[in-house]
Scaffold this motif. Structure first.
Motif, mmCIF file in Angstrom:
data_model
loop_
_atom_site.group_PDB
_atom_site.id
_atom_site.type_symbol
_atom_site.label_atom_id
_atom_site.label_comp_id
_atom_site.label_asym_id
_atom_site.label_seq_id
_atom_site.Cartn_x
_atom_site.Cartn_y
_atom_site.Cartn_z
ATOM 1 N N GLU A 1 -54.827 -15.993 -62.698
ATOM 2 C CA GLU A 1 -53.436 -16.529 -63.391
ATOM 3 C C GLU A 1 -53.826 -17.298 -64.719
ATOM 4 N N ARG B 1 -44.816 -15.414 -61.868
ATOM 5 C CA ARG B 1 -45.407 -16.481 -61.023
ATOM 6 C C ARG B 1 -44.408 -17.779 -60.732
ATOM 7 N N ILE C 1 -43.603 -18.964 -56.829
ATOM 8 C CA ILE C 1 -43.692 -20.180 -56.453
ATOM 9 C C ILE C 1 -42.204 -20.714 -55.969
ATOM 10 N N THR D 1 -55.252 -17.591 -54.878
ATOM 11 C CA THR D 1 -53.778 -17.711 -55.409
ATOM 12 C C THR D 1 -52.735 -18.486 -54.493
ATOM 13 N N TYR E 1 -50.294 -21.311 -55.380
ATOM 14 C CA TYR E 1 -48.810 -21.456 -55.120
ATOM 15 C C TYR E 1 -48.375 -22.447 -54.222
#
Length: 305
Positions: free
Chosen positions: A235, A257, A261, A289, A293
């Motif tokens: 990311e 992204r 989230i 990841t 998040y």
């Protein structure tokens, strides 16, 4: 080839003649003495048959002195009957001639037996010793056979015992095997019948590599990069803090992204105890990841934590 009868001493023929004469004379005298007709002849026959039997025993060297004494006792008794017959008939000649024939026949027969006896023949003691050895040999042979039979029976019993123990061990192994199979089947049945609520507490974590590869492939297909540029699995770094900690000028990856989230934030609002493993499972992302998040979704609205 001519056959000749075995040679015999001449005295034997005289003994046969005297034996026949004694039988005739004793038969006549005893029959006349007891006045019983033919039944009296049976008494004479009994005496002569007994006498001949004793002579045969003496020839075979059977009985020893007992046979010799028995022969003379029979001869004396027959002679006494003949003397009694002469006395009752008032005839002195018959009283003397009757026992004379019997005693002479007995004497001649005894000498005939001595003449017929083999000088090289074994004595009675030697014959008895041989018979004793034969009896002992027979006893040892039969005793050995009985012991062998006993050993065979003991061996058969031991073999039967070993086979019985082997069958018991085999039955025990079969029972253990069947019990093991029943346990496996019971365990599989318990696992199949366990409610899902019990298994959800410990979800199996899927491998991160296939999920990360699938996410990269999905992003690459949605937003193809120009030229030969490849989409990285990592990311981009966080920009200046804005609402939810994202830059206002987000790229295509940043938009995805932010969306992820926000979805995590919704899940977190529904379940405050949400874990990174559940985020990883719901969004199909890598463990790192999913943790990022979840951390950013829990961060204050003013910026990153």
């Amino acid at each position: 080839m001519s056959l000749r009868p075995p040679s015999a001493p001449p005295i034997l023929y005289g003994a046969y003649a005297l034996a026949g004469l004694s039988l005739i004379w004793s038969g006549y005298a005893i029959t006349d003495l007891i006045h019983s007709g033919w039944f009296g002849l049976s008494v004479a026959l009994a005496g002569d048959v007994g006498w001949i039997t004793v002579m045969w025993a003496e020839h075979r060297r059977l009985g020893g002195w007992y046979a010799t004494i028995a022969g003379w006792v029979i001869a004396v008794m027959v002679g006494a009957l003949l003397v009694l017959h002469g006395v009752l008939a008032h005839d002195l000649g018959q009283a003397i001639a009757g026992p004379f024939v019997v005693l002479v026949g007995k004497t001649v027969a005894s000498f005939a037996l001595l003449a017929m006896r083999d000088p090289a023949a074994l004595t009675a003691e030697q014959e008895a010793e041989i018979h004793s050895v034969m009896r002992d040999s027979e006893y040892e042979a039969r005793l050995h056979g009985a012991r062998l039979n006993q050993l065979d029976q003991a061996a058969d019993a031991e073999i039967a015992r070993i086979q019985a123990e082997a069958r018991i061990r085999l039955a025990r192994d079969d029972a253990d095997f069947e019990i093991g199979l029943q346990r496996l089947e019971k365990r599989a049945a318990i696992e199949r019948n366990t409610p899902l609520a019990l298994t959800a507490a410990q979800p199996a974590e899927p491998s991160a590599e296939p999920l990360a590869q699938a996410a990269i492939q999905q992003i690459s297909e949605s937003f193809p990069a120009p030229g030969n540029m490849l989409v990285s699995a990592t990311e981009p770094s966080a920009q200046r803090a804005e609402p939810f900690g994202f830059s206002a000028h987000t790229s295509a990856q940043s938009a995805q992204r932010v969306e992820a989230i926000e979805k995590v934030a919704e899940l977190l609002a529904q379940d405050p105890g949400l874990t990174a493993a559940q985020v990883e499972e719901r969004l199909s992302v890598s463990p790192a990841t999913a943790k990022r998040y979840l951390r950013e979704a829990r961060a204050p609205r003013g910026g990153t934590k």
